[in-house]
Design an enzyme around this catalytic site. Structure first.
Site, PDB file in Angstrom:
ATOM      1  N   GLU A  20      -6.893  -1.614   0.291  1.00  0.00           N
ATOM      2  CA  GLU A  20      -7.394  -2.613   1.251  1.00  0.00           C
ATOM      3  C   GLU A  20      -6.180  -3.393   1.733  1.00  0.00           C
ATOM      4  O   GLU A  20      -5.729  -4.323   1.071  1.00  0.00           O
ATOM      5  CB  GLU A  20      -8.382  -3.564   0.561  1.00  0.00           C
ATOM      6  CG  GLU A  20      -9.630  -2.896   0.041  1.00  0.00           C
ATOM      7  CD  GLU A  20     -10.625  -2.563   1.153  1.00  0.00           C
ATOM      8  OE1 GLU A  20     -10.383  -2.929   2.321  1.00  0.00           O
ATOM      9  OE2 GLU A  20     -11.635  -1.932   0.838  1.00  0.00           O
ATOM     10  N   CYS A  28      -7.351 -11.554   5.657  1.00  0.00           N
ATOM     11  CA  CYS A  28      -7.077 -10.209   6.178  1.00  0.00           C
ATOM     12  C   CYS A  28      -7.829  -9.992   7.478  1.00  0.00           C
ATOM     13  O   CYS A  28      -7.403  -9.218   8.333  1.00  0.00           O
ATOM     14  CB  CYS A  28      -7.458  -9.158   5.142  1.00  0.00           C
ATOM     15  SG  CYS A  28      -9.120  -9.382   4.524  1.00  0.00           S
ATOM     16  N   GLY A  46       0.825  -1.217   0.000  1.00  0.00           N
ATOM     17  CA  GLY A  46       0.000   0.000   0.000  1.00  0.00           C
ATOM     18  C   GLY A  46       0.851   1.255   0.000  1.00  0.00           C
ATOM     19  O   GLY A  46       0.576   2.219  -0.725  1.00  0.00           O
TER      20      GLY A  46
END
Ligand code: NAD
Length: 549
Positions: free
Chosen positions: A277, A311, A262
């Site tokens: 995400e 996750c 990310g």
């Protein structure tokens, strides 16, 4: 090749053939004559990827990958498709997604089989992942008739103020290995009804899942002349190539993966819109009034499902001291008896880790927990009764010492800091519990006061999923309130994993802030236009400004 190895390959070939991909060899470099793939789309000039099954470590095939030149070509073609797709009425775009949902139902078993062989999920979870794709298609079809904007009262007489939502442009969807199909579907189904072409860059660990789904999409595109073929692309490449490419004409980068990824995407994306995400480090509080029968089931499914590689996997457990020992003993009993092994075998609940790297990082994390004073139960590799070559582990339950908040450490260090005020921040209470180790490790600790437990729960950099188990209404409401959990998903009397597609999915802080799937997540895939329509014949100015010529 071992007996297991040839078996995995045969099963994968059979599933792919039922999906219309005739020979596994054709995946080697994506031979140009294959009717399911546009040669220019795939540009097999990158280094081939060797695909292995985590079930037994056997090599399934080599898959050709795209070069950065190939991706430029794709972006151009996606841009052309956008010109006509954005002007196709949204309910007609929905028709494409409706028919995709029907195809996914038809090939549910084959797709689930690919997930099991390439990721190691048990069939129940693999089928659940395909069902998620079907569900989001259904959701998106309804949405295609509801892409609504507001009409707002204007301060000027005989004026109308309104909002419209327009398609955005090509969307790049980068997906992680652990949900090799569903995450793409969450994005693609919404992006398509919203009028955007979709370019999919799946994990380099799961290209076969992507190829299987994409061959269905391509088949449907051939059946539906009215739909531009350039609304769907698949780009197989590793993360280095994905990072080098300038995704210049992409209007949204929707990326699912680690927090490290990310940060890299956010840095290179510049002002391009991103939907991130990222990693989670999910916690649960078990209060004095909790139903422990329910707790054990919610905890074990959350912590060991998908071998701890979700996750939303439960990684931190805060148990009131009055229930701690009873719950710990029940969890130890459940962990001791977990059916672990070949996920294709009936009754198995915990399959393998994705690869040896995941096993190594799990062992490092357990060692770190020991060095912090933690007591590690289980976590060892299992080699008997499982296919050789796979990384099978007994999920670990780790009893951790009572934690201090980082601010407590900070206060204590200030008190003891030398005269110059220097504080050694390396001793500020960082713990292995603060990190997401993508493996089945559940850290367990006790608490006395709920407010303190909530503060400890929130004292990490991730903010995806959370839960409280309590029968006390006030405790439940506090946890859901602004002073409660700081996560994107906040549950009461159920676990941290297993979200439904109807709600918006995503998390705060280093989890990235993105929201996908249900609710109004569709707005991420569109651009908002505010229009003022003057039907007065005069030109009154906002804020009463006078500007007479
Ligand atoms: P990863 O970060 O290694 O890779 C994810 C994807 O990003 C892959 O397709 C990879 O090739 C690509 N990638 C990595 N670096 C890139 C870069 N610099 N530029 C472009 N692409 C890049 O993650 P993983 O190991 O596949 O998946 C596990 C991680 O994903 C965990 O942290 C997990 O929590 C997270 N995850 C989050 C969610 C969520 O919804 N929040 C869902 C699933 C997985």
């Amino acid at each position: 090749m071992s007996q297991n190895g040839s078996n995995s390959k045969a099963r994968v070939v059979a599933a792919l053939m039922r999906l219309g991909i005739r020979e596994l060899n054709e995946l080697n470099g994506f031979s140009d004559h294959h009717e399911d793939h546009e040669p220019s789309e795939l540009m097999p000039h990158g280094a081939p990827l060797a695909i292995r099954s985590p079930i037994d470590g056997s090599k399934l095939c080599d898959v050709g990958t795209a070069s950065s030149m190939g991706t430029l070509n794709i972006m151009e073609r996606a841009g052309w498709a956008f010109d006509s797709w954005r002007m196709t009425p949204a309910p007609q775009r929905g028709e494409f997604v409706r028919r995709l949902g029907l195809k996914l139902r038809e090939f549910k078993t084959e797709l689930a089989e690919l997930i099991t062989w390439e990721v190691g999920k048990i069939p129940q979870e693999a089928l659940g992942e395909v069902q998620e794709m079907i569900d989001i298609c259904d959701f998106a079809v309804g949405l295609s008739r509801q892409l609504h904007g507001l009409t707002i009262a204007s301060e000027r007489a005989r004026h109308r103020l309104m909002e419209q939502w327009h398609p955005l442009g090509p969307v790049l969807v980068i997906t992680a290995f652990n949900f090799p199909m569903a995450v793409w579907a969450w994005n693609a189904a919404l992006a398509w009804v919203c009028g955007n072409p979709v370019i999919w860059k799946p994990s380099e660990k799961t290209p076969l899942c992507a190829i299987g789904v994409h061959s269905i999409v391509k088949g449907l595109l051939r059946e539906m002349d009215s739909v531009p073929e350039g609304i769907a692309f698949l780009v197989l490449c590793d993360r280095e190539v994905a990072h080098q490419v300038s995704w210049s004409s992409v209007k949204l980068i929707s990326a699912t993966g680690s927090t490290r990824m990310g940060y890299e995407i956010a840095q290179s994306a510049g002002l391009t819109r991103t939907l991130l995400e990222l990693g989670g480090n999910n916690g649960m509080i078990v209060a004095p009034s909790a139903d422990l029968e329910l707790a054990v089931r919610a905890i074990v499914f959350g912590a060991v499902g998908t071998c701890g590689q979700r996750c939303t996997t439960l990684r931190r457990l805060f148990v009131h001291e009055s229930r701690y020992l009873e719950l710990r003993d029940r969890l130890l009993a459940a962990y001791r008896n977990l059916p672990i092994g070949d996920p294709t075998k009936p009754g198995v609940l915990v399959g393998p880790l994705i690869d040896g790297q995941a096993f190594d990082s799990m062992q490092r994390a357990l060692e770190a927990a020991r060095s912090e004073g933690g007591t590690v139960h289980f976590g060892e590799r299992i080699t008997t009764g499982v296919p050789a070559g796979g990384y099978y582990v007994r999920p670990a339950l780790v009893e951790m010492p009572v934690r201090l908040l980082k601010e407590d450490y900070y206060g204590a260090l200030i008190d003891f800091a030398p005269g110059d005020g220097y504080v050694d921040t390396s001793k500020m209470g960082d713990s292995i519990m603060d990190e997401e180790t993508f493996a089945p490790i559940l850290h367990m600790t006790r608490y006395q006061e709920l407010e303190r437990a909530i503060a400890l729960h929130n004292d990490v950099s991730q903010g995806l999923s959370s839960a409280i188990l309590t029968n006390d209404l006030r405790e439940a409401e506090l946890f859901c309130s602004a002073a409660g959990s700081d996560c994107g998903l906040v549950n009461v009397n159920c676990g941290t994993s297993g979200a439904e597609i109807g709600g918006a999915f995503g998390g705060e802080k280093e989890t990235g802030g993105g929201r996908e799937s249900g609710s109004d997540a569709w707005k991420n895939y569109m651009r908002r236009v505010t229009s003022t329509i003057n039907w007065s014949g005069e030109l009154p100015l906002a804020q009463g400004i006078q500007f007479e010529l």
